[in-house]
Design a protein around this motif. Structure first.
Motif, PDB file in Angstrom:
ATOM      1  N   MET A  33       9.638   2.376  -0.268  1.00  7.64           N
ATOM      2  CA  MET A  33      10.000   3.270   0.817  1.00  7.64           C
ATOM      3  C   MET A  33      10.722   4.502   0.283  1.00  7.64           C
ATOM      4  O   MET A  33      11.666   4.392  -0.508  1.00  7.64           O
ATOM      5  N   LEU A  34      10.263   5.670   0.730  1.00  4.66           N
ATOM      6  CA  LEU A  34      10.881   6.939   0.380  1.00  4.66           C
ATOM      7  C   LEU A  34      11.438   7.596   1.630  1.00  4.66           C
ATOM      8  O   LEU A  34      10.824   7.523   2.697  1.00  4.66           O
ATOM      9  N   HIS A  35      12.578   8.251   1.497  1.00  4.43           N
ATOM     10  CA  HIS A  35      13.063   9.107   2.578  1.00  4.43           C
ATOM     11  C   HIS A  35      12.030  10.181   2.872  1.00  4.43           C
ATOM     12  O   HIS A  35      11.755  10.506   4.025  1.00  4.43           O
ATOM     13  N   GLY A  36      11.474  10.770   1.823  1.00  2.00           N
ATOM     14  CA  GLY A  36      10.364  11.689   1.960  1.00  2.00           C
ATOM     15  C   GLY A  36      10.718  13.160   1.991  1.00  2.00           C
ATOM     16  O   GLY A  36       9.860  14.006   1.743  1.00  2.00           O
TER      17      GLY A  36
ATOM     18  N   HIS B 232       0.834  -1.199   0.000  1.00  5.47           N
ATOM     19  CA  HIS B 232       0.000   0.000   0.000  1.00  5.47           C
ATOM     20  C   HIS B 232       0.874   1.256   0.000  1.00  5.47           C
ATOM     21  O   HIS B 232       2.060   1.224   0.356  1.00  5.47           O
ATOM     22  N   TYR B 233       0.247   2.359  -0.363  1.00  8.23           N
ATOM     23  CA  TYR B 233       0.890   3.672  -0.301  1.00  8.23           C
ATOM     24  C   TYR B 233       0.618   4.297   1.065  1.00  8.23           C
ATOM     25  O   TYR B 233      -0.470   4.153   1.626  1.00  8.23           O
ATOM     26  N   GLY B 234       1.618   5.038   1.585  1.00 11.52           N
ATOM     27  CA  GLY B 234       1.430   5.748   2.842  1.00 11.52           C
ATOM     28  C   GLY B 234       2.287   5.178   3.955  1.00 11.52           C
ATOM     29  O   GLY B 234       3.403   4.719   3.751  1.00 11.52           O
ATOM     30  N   LEU B 235       1.734   5.189   5.151  1.00 11.97           N
ATOM     31  CA  LEU B 235       2.429   4.726   6.350  1.00 11.97           C
ATOM     32  C   LEU B 235       1.374   4.528   7.433  1.00 11.97           C
ATOM     33  O   LEU B 235       0.320   5.177   7.412  1.00 11.97           O
ATOM     34  N   ALA B 236       1.656   3.670   8.389  1.00 12.89           N
ATOM     35  CA  ALA B 236       0.666   3.372   9.428  1.00 12.89           C
ATOM     36  C   ALA B 236       0.355   4.596  10.275  1.00 12.89           C
ATOM     37  O   ALA B 236      -0.787   4.801  10.690  1.00 12.89           O
ATOM     38  N   GLU B 237       1.376   5.416  10.547  1.00 11.04           N
ATOM     39  CA  GLU B 237       1.194   6.563  11.428  1.00 11.04           C
ATOM     40  C   GLU B 237       1.528   7.861  10.697  1.00 11.04           C
ATOM     41  O   GLU B 237       2.342   7.877   9.771  1.00 11.04           O
ATOM     42  N   ASP B 238       0.937   8.946  11.137  1.00  6.57           N
ATOM     43  CA  ASP B 238       1.285  10.263  10.627  1.00  6.57           C
ATOM     44  C   ASP B 238       2.688  10.636  11.091  1.00  6.57           C
ATOM     45  O   ASP B 238       3.185  10.134  12.106  1.00  6.57           O
ATOM     46  N   ASN B 239       3.341  11.538  10.356  1.00  9.76           N
ATOM     47  CA  ASN B 239       4.636  12.052  10.789  1.00  9.76           C
ATOM     48  C   ASN B 239       4.728  13.525  10.414  1.00  9.76           C
ATOM     49  O   ASN B 239       3.712  14.228  10.422  1.00  9.76           O
ATOM     50  N   TYR B 240       5.916  14.010  10.095  1.00 10.46           N
ATOM     51  CA  TYR B 240       6.112  15.433   9.826  1.00 10.46           C
ATOM     52  C   TYR B 240       6.987  15.614   8.602  1.00 10.46           C
ATOM     53  O   TYR B 240       7.861  14.793   8.310  1.00 10.46           O
ATOM     54  N   ILE B 241       6.755  16.726   7.893  1.00 10.24           N
ATOM     55  CA  ILE B 241       7.638  17.195   6.835  1.00 10.24           C
ATOM     56  C   ILE B 241       8.129  18.553   7.303  1.00 10.24           C
ATOM     57  O   ILE B 241       7.351  19.516   7.387  1.00 10.24           O
ATOM     58  N   GLY B 242       9.410  18.641   7.681  1.00 11.74           N
ATOM     59  CA  GLY B 242       9.852  19.809   8.418  1.00 11.74           C
ATOM     60  C   GLY B 242       9.112  19.847   9.740  1.00 11.74           C
ATOM     61  O   GLY B 242       9.060  18.855  10.465  1.00 11.74           O
TER      62      GLY B 242
ATOM     63  N   ASP C 261      17.123  13.269   8.923  1.00  5.86           N
ATOM     64  CA  ASP C 261      15.882  14.067   8.883  1.00  5.86           C
ATOM     65  C   ASP C 261      14.838  13.523   7.907  1.00  5.86           C
ATOM     66  O   ASP C 261      14.369  14.232   7.008  1.00  5.86           O
ATOM     67  N   PRO C 262      14.406  12.291   8.079  1.00  2.73           N
ATOM     68  CA  PRO C 262      13.462  11.709   7.122  1.00  2.73           C
ATOM     69  C   PRO C 262      12.019  12.130   7.380  1.00  2.73           C
ATOM     70  O   PRO C 262      11.648  12.605   8.455  1.00  2.73           O
ATOM     71  N   ALA C 263      11.195  11.931   6.345  1.00  4.50           N
ATOM     72  CA  ALA C 263       9.735  12.052   6.441  1.00  4.50           C
ATOM     73  C   ALA C 263       9.155  10.830   5.720  1.00  4.50           C
ATOM     74  O   ALA C 263       8.438  10.930   4.740  1.00  4.50           O
ATOM     75  N   VAL C 264       9.477   9.655   6.231  1.00  7.44           N
ATOM     76  CA  VAL C 264       9.307   8.385   5.518  1.00  7.44           C
ATOM     77  C   VAL C 264       7.848   8.075   5.193  1.00  7.44           C
ATOM     78  O   VAL C 264       6.952   8.322   6.009  1.00  7.44           O
ATOM     79  N   PHE C 265       7.637   7.552   3.998  1.00 10.42           N
ATOM     80  CA  PHE C 265       6.374   6.902   3.640  1.00 10.42           C
ATOM     81  C   PHE C 265       6.624   6.072   2.388  1.00 10.42           C
ATOM     82  O   PHE C 265       7.714   6.107   1.803  1.00 10.42           O
ATOM     83  N   TYR C 266       5.613   5.299   1.976  1.00 14.98           N
ATOM     84  CA  TYR C 266       5.712   4.483   0.767  1.00 14.98           C
ATOM     85  C   TYR C 266       4.966   5.175  -0.365  1.00 14.98           C
ATOM     86  O   TYR C 266       3.801   5.554  -0.211  1.00 14.98           O
ATOM     87  N   GLY C 267       5.640   5.357  -1.492  1.00 13.77           N
ATOM     88  CA  GLY C 267       5.037   6.040  -2.619  1.00 13.77           C
ATOM     89  C   GLY C 267       5.747   5.694  -3.913  1.00 13.77           C
ATOM     90  O   GLY C 267       6.528   4.739  -3.978  1.00 13.77           O
ATOM     91  N   ASP C 268       5.499   6.472  -4.945  1.00 10.66           N
ATOM     92  CA  ASP C 268       6.171   6.333  -6.243  1.00 10.66           C
ATOM     93  C   ASP C 268       7.610   6.831  -6.078  1.00 10.66           C
ATOM     94  O   ASP C 268       7.844   7.958  -5.627  1.00 10.66           O
ATOM     95  N   ARG C 269       8.573   6.016  -6.468  1.00 12.22           N
ATOM     96  CA  ARG C 269       9.985   6.364  -6.272  1.00 12.22           C
ATOM     97  C   ARG C 269      10.345   7.675  -6.976  1.00 12.22           C
ATOM     98  O   ARG C 269      11.217   8.417  -6.507  1.00 12.22           O
ATOM     99  N   GLU C 270       9.670   7.977  -8.075  1.00 13.73           N
ATOM    100  CA  GLU C 270      10.026   9.177  -8.824  1.00 13.73           C
ATOM    101  C   GLU C 270       9.488  10.451  -8.158  1.00 13.73           C
ATOM    102  O   GLU C 270       9.922  11.550  -8.497  1.00 13.73           O
ATOM    103  N   PHE C 271       8.579  10.299  -7.207  1.00 12.77           N
ATOM    104  CA  PHE C 271       8.184  11.415  -6.357  1.00 12.77           C
ATOM    105  C   PHE C 271       9.407  11.946  -5.602  1.00 12.77           C
ATOM    106  O   PHE C 271       9.598  13.159  -5.467  1.00 12.77           O
ATOM    107  N   GLU C 272      10.238  11.033  -5.134  1.00 10.85           N
ATOM    108  CA  GLU C 272      11.458  11.407  -4.415  1.00 10.85           C
ATOM    109  C   GLU C 272      12.489  12.037  -5.349  1.00 10.85           C
ATOM    110  O   GLU C 272      13.099  13.063  -5.033  1.00 10.85           O
ATOM    111  N   LEU C 273      12.673  11.426  -6.502  1.00  7.40           N
ATOM    112  CA  LEU C 273      13.652  11.956  -7.454  1.00  7.40           C
ATOM    113  C   LEU C 273      13.274  13.360  -7.910  1.00  7.40           C
ATOM    114  O   LEU C 273      14.140  14.216  -8.094  1.00  7.40           O
ATOM    115  N   ALA C 274      11.983  13.599  -8.092  1.00  7.06           N
ATOM    116  CA  ALA C 274      11.542  14.927  -8.520  1.00  7.06           C
ATOM    117  C   ALA C 274      11.966  15.987  -7.506  1.00  7.06           C
ATOM    118  O   ALA C 274      12.388  17.084  -7.892  1.00  7.06           O
ATOM    119  N   PHE C 275      11.857  15.683  -6.221  1.00  4.08           N
ATOM    120  CA  PHE C 275      12.251  16.658  -5.215  1.00  4.08           C
ATOM    121  C   PHE C 275      13.750  16.908  -5.236  1.00  4.08           C
ATOM    122  O   PHE C 275      14.199  18.039  -5.048  1.00  4.08           O
TER     123      PHE C 275
END
Length: 288
Positions: free
Chosen positions: A191-194, A120-130, A213-227
């Motif tokens: 898994m993405l660093h996020g 699945h996409y996402g993560l079991a728990e919420d976290n933070y971006i910054g 300083d991660p903001a981990v979740f599971y997503g499309d790998r190219e979402f990470e590369l774009a950043f």
């Protein structure tokens, strides 16, 4: 601040003499220090104004990256307990020793991290971006997750902060309604660093790349590369090494600005309207 650091280390179990406390610059959320005692070296981050669980979520993210086994992360020694009057995290001090192949090793390691999969996409728990909340939960649809938990949530924050004027809001709503037109729903969740910009990795001993300083979740790998391409800071060696392990998709160039939009909305919410024109350019690119 020495008194605060000493108290934190004493609570952690290091009661040896405090030899040195040096500020470490580069972050914009917390105070950070290189700390040396008679017993060990540490990296200590302190924040009196952050959400009470922000450092626990950071520690959780580092542990998830460690479990993936693709790249090194600092060892976490201690995190502020619930109810503490200020937040803090104590980690191993990683001395910086960049080598000529550090970025290539980072690229290969990131491609290997992006082979750590989930159903699945996402993560079991919420976290933070910054310092901003990053809602998660599990979804079977990547466009839906992107709409609800990433772009849509940041749009809501922007509106609350008065940073979503009517034309921007109208274009963003139009984009969200048509997201499946550009965003594929067949990619394997990985898994993405996020939050991988050039300040969130370092070259440690013998040039070994470390993620921080991660903001981990599971997503499309190219979402990470774009950043990684949004603000620069990564050399061609990094991308070549990544592609040696995992080639880019044939649609990456088409979806890259849309993926970057999430991080621009985050920066809009963190730092203000100086990021507004970049948001507007991407919205006009997709929906006119």
């Amino acid at each position: 601040m020495r008194h605060t650091v000493k108290a934190i280390l004493h609570e952690m179990g290091d009661s040896s003499s405090l030899i040195e406390v040096q500020p470490v610059h580069g972050g914009d959320i917390s105070q950070a220090f290189e700390v040396r005692t008679e017993q060990d070296y540490y990296f200590v981050k302190i924040n009196r104004n952050a959400a009470p669980d922000i450092f626990q979520k950071e520690a959780d993210g580092l542990q998830q990256l460690r479990q993936a086994g693709a790249l090194s992360v600092p060892q976490v020694y201690h995190v502020s307990p619930a109810g503490a009057d200020h937040g803090y995290i104590v980690m191993e001090w990683v001395p910086r020793e960049p080598a000529s192949d550090s970025e290539a090793r980072l690229g290969r390691g990131l491609a290997q991290l992006h082979q750590y999969t989930h159903t699945h996409y996402g993560l079991a728990e919420d976290n933070y971006i910054g310092k901003l909340p990053q809602p998660n939960g599990w979804q079977t649809s990547w466009p839906r997750f992107l709409r609800e938990k990433r772009l849509g949530y940041q749009a809501k924050l922007a509106e609350e902060k008065g940073r979503l004027p009517a034309p921007r809001k109208a274009r963003l709503e139009k984009l969200l309604d048509r997201l499946e037109q550009w965003v594929p729903d067949h990619q394997q969740p990985v898994m993405l660093h996020g939050d991988l910009w050039s300040g969130n990795w370092l070259a440690g001993p013998n040039g070994e790349p470390y993620l921080i300083d991660p903001a981990v979740f599971y997503g499309d790998r190219e979402f990470e590369l774009a950043f990684t391409e949004l603000f620069g800071g990564f050399s061609p060696r990094f991308y070549a090494a990544y592609r040696d392990v995992q080639p880019l998709s044939d649609y990456y160039e088409d979806v890259r600005p849309l993926y970057q939009l999430y991080y621009l909305l985050v920066h809009l919410n963190l730092f203000g309207e100086s990021y507004g024109p970049a948001v507007d350019r991407i919205l006009r690119h997709y929906v006119g």
